[in-house]
Design a protein around this motif. Structure first.
Motif, PDB file in Angstrom:
ATOM      1  N   GLU A   1       0.836  -1.201   0.000  1.00 29.57           N
ATOM      2  CA  GLU A   1       0.000   0.000   0.000  1.00 29.57           C
ATOM      3  C   GLU A   1       0.873   1.255   0.000  1.00 29.57           C
ATOM      4  O   GLU A   1       0.583   2.234  -0.699  1.00 29.57           O
ATOM      5  CB  GLU A   1      -0.928  -0.007   1.214  1.00 29.57           C
ATOM      6  CG  GLU A   1      -1.949   1.118   1.207  1.00 29.57           C
ATOM      7  CD  GLU A   1      -2.950   1.002   2.331  1.00 29.57           C
ATOM      8  OE1 GLU A   1      -3.919   1.786   2.337  1.00 29.57           O
ATOM      9  OE2 GLU A   1      -2.772   0.126   3.217  1.00 29.57           O
TER      10      GLU A   1
ATOM     11  N   GLY B   1       2.122   2.058  -3.322  1.00 28.93           N
ATOM     12  CA  GLY B   1       1.085   2.388  -4.293  1.00 28.93           C
ATOM     13  C   GLY B   1       0.695   1.238  -5.203  1.00 28.93           C
ATOM     14  O   GLY B   1       0.009   1.439  -6.208  1.00 28.93           O
TER      15      GLY B   1
ATOM     16  N   SER C   1      -4.509  -0.577  -3.286  1.00 33.68           N
ATOM     17  CA  SER C   1      -5.253   0.447  -2.548  1.00 33.68           C
ATOM     18  C   SER C   1      -6.455  -0.208  -1.882  1.00 33.68           C
ATOM     19  O   SER C   1      -7.605  -0.008  -2.305  1.00 33.68           O
ATOM     20  CB  SER C   1      -5.709   1.569  -3.490  1.00 33.68           C
ATOM     21  OG  SER C   1      -4.610   2.178  -4.127  1.00 33.68           O
TER      22      SER C   1
ATOM     23  N   THR D   1      -5.236  -7.687  -7.885  1.00 33.27           N
ATOM     24  CA  THR D   1      -5.431  -6.295  -8.296  1.00 33.27           C
ATOM     25  C   THR D   1      -5.163  -6.113  -9.785  1.00 33.27           C
ATOM     26  O   THR D   1      -5.841  -5.326 -10.463  1.00 33.27           O
ATOM     27  CB  THR D   1      -4.504  -5.371  -7.483  1.00 33.27           C
ATOM     28  OG1 THR D   1      -4.830  -5.480  -6.089  1.00 33.27           O
ATOM     29  CG2 THR D   1      -4.659  -3.919  -7.917  1.00 33.27           C
TER      30      THR D   1
ATOM     31  N   GLU E   1      -9.819  -5.791  -6.448  1.00 35.16           N
ATOM     32  CA  GLU E   1      -9.058  -5.242  -5.324  1.00 35.16           C
ATOM     33  C   GLU E   1      -9.277  -6.128  -4.092  1.00 35.16           C
ATOM     34  O   GLU E   1     -10.340  -6.110  -3.482  1.00 35.16           O
ATOM     35  CB  GLU E   1      -9.502  -3.814  -5.008  1.00 35.16           C
ATOM     36  CG  GLU E   1      -9.031  -2.776  -6.025  1.00 35.16           C
ATOM     37  CD  GLU E   1      -7.587  -2.352  -5.787  1.00 35.16           C
ATOM     38  OE1 GLU E   1      -6.995  -2.786  -4.785  1.00 35.16           O
ATOM     39  OE2 GLU E   1      -7.065  -1.590  -6.620  1.00 35.16           O
TER      40      GLU E   1
END
Length: 352
Positions: free
Chosen positions: A57, A60, A63, A216, A221
């Motif tokens: 996280e 990046g 998320s 992802t 996600e």
């Protein structure tokens, strides 16, 4: 990219089968045997995964989102789920990997688990689930509530877990009788040698971390999950809606495949047909797991192992109430079996 779910699932299924990583057994042993080795291994997965999630996280790469806490649904659903996994003789993940070993009772529990989860998520009870999970309180993650960086929680959990691991490792283990080795080298380690709970947990941690970026990359996600893909498969069988087939569905299929490969290679695969009592309990347990997981927002993997690594209130409350539900069922069916119907014991589980 969807095939990465199949490959990762196969790796997970192999590790679960060979490591005998049973969350139901881990929870049950706390109340029945007063042992916490496997529970510590379970928390070790959470702690190591939390490091990976925080790092990914921060870079990046992912998320992850945390929804507001549906307190009532999580409490009720988690209690139902924890109680039901004792009836089914395995949690969602345990039921999946034992299906690959040839346990017909697990097949039955898995079918009813997927069907009931599908009914709760997409079918006749979808409105009930939506309503229950819409009754939220203003809490998302623990670190947001406290106004601190998640790294403080990561460091605290990891330190406490490593201390618990050290305490367990400092106690001499009783020697376990084993058959003479038939294999050597890597084959012996993978297919014959008894895997240590903590070694198994570390491998699962790596797989759990890898699930985040791989999932992802396909537009999903999230990390590991069992309930939604089980519901998706059951619903697909009825509707033939191809949009239901995503990365997590491939993951679930891969777990069964990996477990089957491990069981066949180690000589542990065998079709085992349960008696009538076990069949009825597998049905009841499967239905209860589907209902409970849909309300709670996940099973012992999606909620109690993955959401906890994000330090969501939902995940940690689900963990606690699933553990409590397992304890209640263990008291009825194992510790005090005379209170169960006909006074018979629930099917035995083992982490061995």
């Amino acid at each position: 990219m969807l095939l990465t779910g199949l490959v990762l699932g196969a790796a997970l299924g192999f590790v679960l089968q060979r490591g005998r990583f049973c969350v139901t057994g881990a929870f049950r042993d706390v109340f029945v045997a007063r042992k916490t080795t496997w529970l510590t291994a379970f928390v070790l997965v959470i702690a190591v995964q939390a490091v990976g999630v925080a790092a990914l996280e921060g870079l990046g790469v992912i998320s992850p989102a945390s929804d507001p806490l549906p307190l009532g649904a999580v409490v009720v659903g988690s209690l139902i789920f924890g109680y039901s996994i004792v009836l089914a003789a395995g949690c969602a993940t345990g039921t999946v990997y034992r299906s690959g070993e040839g346990l017909v009772g697990s097949w039955i529990a898995l079918i009813f688990y997927g069907a009931s989860a599908g009914a709760m998520k997409y079918g006749v009870f979808a409105d009930l689930t939506t309503w229950a999970r819409s009754q939220t309180v203003g809490l998302t993650t623990i670190h947001e509530t406290l106004g601190i960086s998640s790294w403080f929680l990561v460091a605290g959990l990891l330190a406490a877990t490593l201390y618990a691991v050290h305490r367990h490792l400092s106690v001499p283990r009783r020697p376990v009788a084993t058959l003479p080795a038939r294999r050597t080298g890597v084959a012996h380690v993978l297919l014959e040698k008894r895997w240590h709970p903590f070694a198994t947990a570390l491998v699962i941690s790596v797989i759990a971390i890898a699930a985040w970026p791989l999932s992802t990359a396909t537009g999903r996600e999230g990390g590991l999950g069992i309930t939604t893909p089980a519901a998706d498969i059951a619903t697909y069988v009825v509707t033939a809606d191809a949009e239901l087939i995503d990365w997590a569905v491939f993951l679930l299929v891969g777990i069964v495949l990996g477990s089957f490969i491990a069981a066949r290679a180690s000589g542990e695969f065998r079709i085992r047909v349960p008696d009538a009592t076990t069949v009825l309990r597998s049905i009841a347990g499967g239905i209860g797991m589907g209902v409970g997981a849909a309300l709670a927002g996940g099973c012992t993997i999606g909620a109690a192992m993955v959401a906890t690594a994000q330090f969501s209130w939902e995940g940690w409350l689900a963990f606690g109430f699933m553990l409590l539900g397992t304890g209640l069922a263990a008291k009825v069916y194992i510790i005090n079996p005379s209170r169960a119907a006909a006074g018979d014991r629930a099917p035995a589980l083992t982490n061995a």
